[in-house]
Design an enzyme around this catalytic site. Structure first.
Site, PDB file in Angstrom:
ATOM      1  N   ASP A  31       0.853  -1.192   0.000  1.00  0.00           N
ATOM      2  CA  ASP A  31       0.000   0.000   0.000  1.00  0.00           C
ATOM      3  C   ASP A  31       0.895   1.250   0.000  1.00  0.00           C
ATOM      4  O   ASP A  31       1.885   1.326   0.723  1.00  0.00           O
ATOM      5  CB  ASP A  31      -0.921  -0.013   1.226  1.00  0.00           C
ATOM      6  CG  ASP A  31      -2.053   0.986   1.101  1.00  0.00           C
ATOM      7  OD1 ASP A  31      -3.218   0.542   1.010  1.00  0.00           O
ATOM      8  OD2 ASP A  31      -1.789   2.209   1.087  1.00  0.00           O
ATOM      9  N   HIS A 100     -10.300  -5.200  -3.274  1.00  0.00           N
ATOM     10  CA  HIS A 100      -8.963  -5.462  -2.710  1.00  0.00           C
ATOM     11  C   HIS A 100      -9.063  -5.847  -1.248  1.00  0.00           C
ATOM     12  O   HIS A 100      -9.923  -5.360  -0.526  1.00  0.00           O
ATOM     13  CB  HIS A 100      -8.044  -4.251  -2.874  1.00  0.00           C
ATOM     14  CG  HIS A 100      -8.628  -2.954  -2.392  1.00  0.00           C
ATOM     15  ND1 HIS A 100      -9.558  -2.244  -3.113  1.00  0.00           N
ATOM     16  CD2 HIS A 100      -8.425  -2.254  -1.256  1.00  0.00           C
ATOM     17  CE1 HIS A 100      -9.903  -1.151  -2.450  1.00  0.00           C
ATOM     18  NE2 HIS A 100      -9.236  -1.142  -1.301  1.00  0.00           N
TER      19      HIS A 100
HETATM   20  P1  5GP Z   1      -9.652   1.531   0.209  1.00  0.00           P
HETATM   21  O1  5GP Z   1      -9.737   2.866   0.882  1.00  0.00           O
HETATM   22  O2  5GP Z   1     -10.337   1.559  -1.124  1.00  0.00           O
HETATM   23  O3  5GP Z   1     -10.080   0.385   1.064  1.00  0.00           O
HETATM   24  O4  5GP Z   1      -8.113   1.272  -0.027  1.00  0.00           O
HETATM   25  C1  5GP Z   1      -7.414   1.816  -1.092  1.00  0.00           C
HETATM   26  C2  5GP Z   1      -5.964   1.735  -0.709  1.00  0.00           C
HETATM   27  O5  5GP Z   1      -5.207   1.897  -1.886  1.00  0.00           O
HETATM   28  C3  5GP Z   1      -5.504   2.820   0.276  1.00  0.00           C
HETATM   29  O6  5GP Z   1      -4.980   2.212   1.436  1.00  0.00           O
HETATM   30  C4  5GP Z   1      -4.470   3.598  -0.511  1.00  0.00           C
HETATM   31  O7  5GP Z   1      -3.365   3.990   0.291  1.00  0.00           O
HETATM   32  C5  5GP Z   1      -4.049   2.621  -1.583  1.00  0.00           C
HETATM   33  N1  5GP Z   1      -3.650   3.239  -2.833  1.00  0.00           N
HETATM   34  C6  5GP Z   1      -4.342   4.183  -3.530  1.00  0.00           C
HETATM   35  N2  5GP Z   1      -3.689   4.485  -4.677  1.00  0.00           N
HETATM   36  C7  5GP Z   1      -2.575   3.705  -4.697  1.00  0.00           C
HETATM   37  C8  5GP Z   1      -1.508   3.561  -5.630  1.00  0.00           C
HETATM   38  O8  5GP Z   1      -1.450   4.214  -6.686  1.00  0.00           O
HETATM   39  N3  5GP Z   1      -0.532   2.671  -5.316  1.00  0.00           N
HETATM   40  C9  5GP Z   1      -0.575   1.922  -4.173  1.00  0.00           C
HETATM   41  N4  5GP Z   1       0.454   1.069  -3.955  1.00  0.00           N
HETATM   42  N5  5GP Z   1      -1.568   2.027  -3.277  1.00  0.00           N
HETATM   43  C10 5GP Z   1      -2.557   2.909  -3.531  1.00  0.00           C
END
Ligand code: 5GP
Ligand code: ZN
Length: 114
Positions: A31, A100
């Site tokens: 992440d 995810h």
């Molecule tokens: P959600 O909030 O949808 O459950 O989690 C999305 C996750 O994706 C977040 O923890 C955020 O830090 C991660 N994230 C968002 N954009 C990117 C990216 O471009 N690269 C990586 N490695 N992580 C990302």
């Protein structure tokens, strides 16, 4: 693949990421904004917008993702435990609309989550 999806672009390699594991079905990468000493994301290579879009036909894939989370946790040395999270939809705190699993470990997790 969805052309405007960040995680589809990471799967395709057009956006860089610290790739940890991949097979035919899934990719695991670090992440970009880690919330714990270990914070990995496990994504299906196929675009599924969220867990809310999962159907019975996805059961083998979902099982594979869970089994890989356990395997990756063992590989990361998280023998004291860890948390697997699937944020789903706006109320669930989902910010990237590609299913995810978060694998978080290396510190004690509070409950209830925020
Ligand atoms: P959600 O909030 O949808 O459950 O989690 C999305 C996750 O994706 C977040 O923890 C955020 O830090 C991660 N994230 C968002 N954009 C990117 C990216 O471009 N690269 C990586 N490695 N992580 C990302
Ligand atoms: Zn996608």
């Amino acid at each position: 693949m969805s052309s405007d999806c960040i995680f589809c672009s990471i799967v395709a390699g057009t956006i860089p990421a610290k790739r940890v594991y991949e097979d035919q079905l899934c990719l695991c990468f670090a992440d970009a904004n880690p919330q714990a000493p270990t914070h990995l994301l496990i994504v299906p290579k196929a675009h599924i917008a969220s867990l809310a879009h999962a159907e019975e036909a996805h059961a083998p894939l979902l099982g594979h993702l869970m089994a890989k989370a356990a395997e990756l946790a063992r590989g990361a040395g998280l023998e004291h435990g860890y948390r697997v999270v699937i944020n789903t939809g706006p109320d669930g705190g989902q910010t990237v609309d590609h299913l995810h699993l978060h694998l978080l470990g290396g510190r004690h997790m509070g409950w209830p989550p925020g």
